[in-house]
Design a protein around this motif. Structure first.
Motif, PDB file in Angstrom:
ATOM      1  N   PHE A 275       0.792  -1.140  -0.004  1.00 29.94           N
ATOM      2  CA  PHE A 275      -0.035   0.063  -0.099  1.00 29.94           C
ATOM      3  C   PHE A 275       0.773   1.253   0.126  1.00 29.94           C
ATOM      4  O   PHE A 275       1.712   1.394   0.853  1.00 29.94           O
ATOM      5  N   GLU A 276       0.836   2.333  -0.848  1.00 28.99           N
ATOM      6  CA  GLU A 276       1.396   3.345  -1.273  1.00 28.99           C
ATOM      7  C   GLU A 276       0.706   4.492  -1.347  1.00 28.99           C
ATOM      8  O   GLU A 276      -0.220   4.435  -1.971  1.00 28.99           O
ATOM      9  N   GLY A 277       1.779   5.762  -1.101  1.00 29.46           N
ATOM     10  CA  GLY A 277       0.874   7.216  -1.506  1.00 29.46           C
ATOM     11  C   GLY A 277       2.117   7.857  -2.026  1.00 29.46           C
ATOM     12  O   GLY A 277       3.249   7.477  -2.148  1.00 29.46           O
ATOM     13  N   THR A 278       1.572   9.023  -2.742  1.00 28.56           N
ATOM     14  CA  THR A 278       2.498   9.876  -3.329  1.00 28.56           C
ATOM     15  C   THR A 278       1.757  11.343  -3.141  1.00 28.56           C
ATOM     16  O   THR A 278       0.714  11.396  -3.149  1.00 28.56           O
ATOM     17  N   SER A 279       2.785  12.303  -2.938  1.00 28.88           N
ATOM     18  CA  SER A 279       2.449  13.654  -2.657  1.00 28.88           C
ATOM     19  C   SER A 279       2.507  14.362  -4.107  1.00 28.88           C
ATOM     20  O   SER A 279       1.826  15.426  -4.233  1.00 28.88           O
ATOM     21  N   ASP A 280       3.682  13.961  -4.769  1.00 29.78           N
ATOM     22  CA  ASP A 280       3.904  14.545  -6.017  1.00 29.78           C
ATOM     23  C   ASP A 280       3.560  14.021  -7.444  1.00 29.78           C
ATOM     24  O   ASP A 280       3.921  14.409  -8.392  1.00 29.78           O
ATOM     25  N   GLY A 281       2.968  12.735  -7.144  1.00 27.11           N
ATOM     26  CA  GLY A 281       2.871  11.987  -8.215  1.00 27.11           C
ATOM     27  C   GLY A 281       3.862  11.081  -8.985  1.00 27.11           C
ATOM     28  O   GLY A 281       3.769  10.424  -9.795  1.00 27.11           O
ATOM     29  N   THR A 282       5.256  11.330  -8.306  1.00 30.84           N
ATOM     30  CA  THR A 282       6.271  10.815  -8.864  1.00 30.84           C
ATOM     31  C   THR A 282       7.064   9.663  -7.768  1.00 30.84           C
ATOM     32  O   THR A 282       7.311   8.555  -8.132  1.00 30.84           O
ATOM     33  N   THR A 283       7.164  10.174  -6.772  1.00 27.58           N
ATOM     34  CA  THR A 283       7.700   9.481  -5.563  1.00 27.58           C
ATOM     35  C   THR A 283       6.797   8.876  -4.808  1.00 27.58           C
ATOM     36  O   THR A 283       6.029   9.700  -4.092  1.00 27.58           O
ATOM     37  N   TRP A 284       6.753   7.394  -4.694  1.00 29.91           N
ATOM     38  CA  TRP A 284       5.886   6.663  -3.687  1.00 29.91           C
ATOM     39  C   TRP A 284       6.408   6.219  -2.372  1.00 29.91           C
ATOM     40  O   TRP A 284       7.776   6.120  -2.397  1.00 29.91           O
ATOM     41  N   TYR A 285       5.567   6.422  -1.319  1.00 27.48           N
ATOM     42  CA  TYR A 285       6.183   5.983  -0.150  1.00 27.48           C
ATOM     43  C   TYR A 285       5.068   4.806   0.397  1.00 27.48           C
ATOM     44  O   TYR A 285       4.002   4.777  -0.090  1.00 27.48           O
TER      45      TYR A 285
ATOM     46  N   MET B  22       2.513   3.152   2.779  1.00 32.79           N
ATOM     47  CA  MET B  22       1.473   3.737   3.857  1.00 32.79           C
ATOM     48  C   MET B  22       0.773   2.333   4.602  1.00 32.79           C
ATOM     49  O   MET B  22       0.988   1.281   4.054  1.00 32.79           O
ATOM     50  N   LYS B  23       0.449   2.623   5.775  1.00 29.48           N
ATOM     51  CA  LYS B  23      -0.030   1.757   6.635  1.00 29.48           C
ATOM     52  C   LYS B  23      -1.823   1.515   6.545  1.00 29.48           C
ATOM     53  O   LYS B  23      -2.485   2.530   6.417  1.00 29.48           O
ATOM     54  N   ALA B  24      -1.771   0.339   6.261  1.00 29.69           N
ATOM     55  CA  ALA B  24      -3.336   0.024   5.872  1.00 29.69           C
ATOM     56  C   ALA B  24      -3.986  -0.818   7.131  1.00 29.69           C
ATOM     57  O   ALA B  24      -3.082  -1.720   7.646  1.00 29.69           O
ATOM     58  N   TYR B  25      -5.020  -0.868   7.391  1.00 34.78           N
ATOM     59  CA  TYR B  25      -5.734  -1.497   8.537  1.00 34.78           C
ATOM     60  C   TYR B  25      -6.583  -2.314   8.079  1.00 34.78           C
ATOM     61  O   TYR B  25      -7.651  -2.046   7.528  1.00 34.78           O
ATOM     62  N   PRO B  26      -6.394  -3.835   8.443  1.00 33.84           N
ATOM     63  CA  PRO B  26      -7.361  -4.708   8.066  1.00 33.84           C
ATOM     64  C   PRO B  26      -8.769  -4.341   8.530  1.00 33.84           C
ATOM     65  O   PRO B  26      -9.022  -3.907   9.714  1.00 33.84           O
ATOM     66  N   LYS B  27      -9.931  -4.619   7.822  1.00 31.68           N
ATOM     67  CA  LYS B  27     -11.334  -4.312   8.398  1.00 31.68           C
ATOM     68  C   LYS B  27     -11.639  -5.545   9.167  1.00 31.68           C
ATOM     69  O   LYS B  27     -12.803  -6.106   9.138  1.00 31.68           O
ATOM     70  N   VAL B  28     -10.855  -5.797  10.126  1.00 30.50           N
ATOM     71  CA  VAL B  28     -11.150  -6.671  11.403  1.00 30.50           C
ATOM     72  C   VAL B  28     -10.833  -6.143  12.614  1.00 30.50           C
ATOM     73  O   VAL B  28      -9.968  -5.503  12.947  1.00 30.50           O
TER      74      VAL B  28
END
Length: 229
Positions: A52-62, A64-70
């Motif tokens: 699971f990843e995010g980007t602030s500038d559309g180029t560099t991805w970092y 991200m923590k995802a939480y199971p729906k449990v």
């Protein structure tokens, strides 16, 4: 394969879907107006890992923590099994679920974004991301009652107990008793706690030492009633 869907600002929901079959396949969403995104993974691939990843500038991805729906599940930056995973998107321009490893098979992935945050994060959160441990509604206490074996000599009242939630002691004798509840040896006088004849001591609600508790009295045979929970 990468799927991206753009929606106008103010749209209450955004969604995208695709198949994650080869390394670097991804399903992503632009996060304008979103507070969180659910990624629903379905399928039984072998050796698969989704990041699971995010980007602030559309180029560099970092990551991200995802939480199971449990309920009670801790967050993770990756998933290896089917399920629904929620990412809080604050600050990100886009988020994605990207396949980083696979042996065979595939995941189908549906991303659904809403304005509401699914999980409130805490900076540098750890300890299973602040998931709470249920505490029993009632606890059966253990009797630690006894008497002074040798006057003037400290003895163990309670062994160290990391799970201790509270304890109490009442002095049933006609002389003072002294307690050390922070792991040291009790002495008659400071820094031990004085428990006069007939007095009751209960650990405060705001603090309960997990250390060994020592007790001392001047006279052999002095009795006390004690409880540990």
């Amino acid at each position: 394969m990468t799927t991206t869907v753009f929606f106008p600002a103010g749209a209450p929901n955004q969604s995208a879907s695709g198949t994650l079959q080869s390394v670097n396949d991804a399903v992503q969403l632009a996060t304008d107006s979103l507070g969180s995104v659910d990624f629903a993974l379905a399928g039984t691939p072998v050796g698969a890992t989704v990041a699971f990843e995010g980007t602030s500038d559309g180029t560099t991805w970092y990551a991200m923590k995802a939480y199971p729906k449990v309920p009670g599940s801790a967050g993770s930056t990756t998933a290896n099994a089917a399920g629904s995973y929620n990412v809080t998107v604050g600050g990100a321009a886009k988020v994605r679920a990207r396949l980083t490893a696979i042996t065979s098979g595939s995941f189908t992935c549906v991303a659904n974004g809403t304005a509401g945050a699914g999980h409130v994060g805490v900076k540098n959160g750890a300890a299973a991301d602040l998931q709470t441990t249920p505490v029993p509604a009632s606890i059966t206490p253990t009797d630690r009652s006894g008497s002074i074996t040798t006057g003037g000599t400290a003895q163990a009242l309670m062994a160290a107990n990391a799970n201790r939630r509270g304890w109490s002691i009442q002095n049933n004798s006609s002389g003072d008793l002294w307690l050390n509840e922070i792991g040291g040896t009790a002495v008659i006088g400071q820094p031990s706690l004085q428990l006069p004849a007939g007095a009751l001591y209960e650990s405060p609600a705001s603090y309960c030492s997990p250390s060994a508790i020592s007790i001392i009295g001047a006279t052999t045979g002095q009795t006390f009633t004690a409880r540990e929970a």
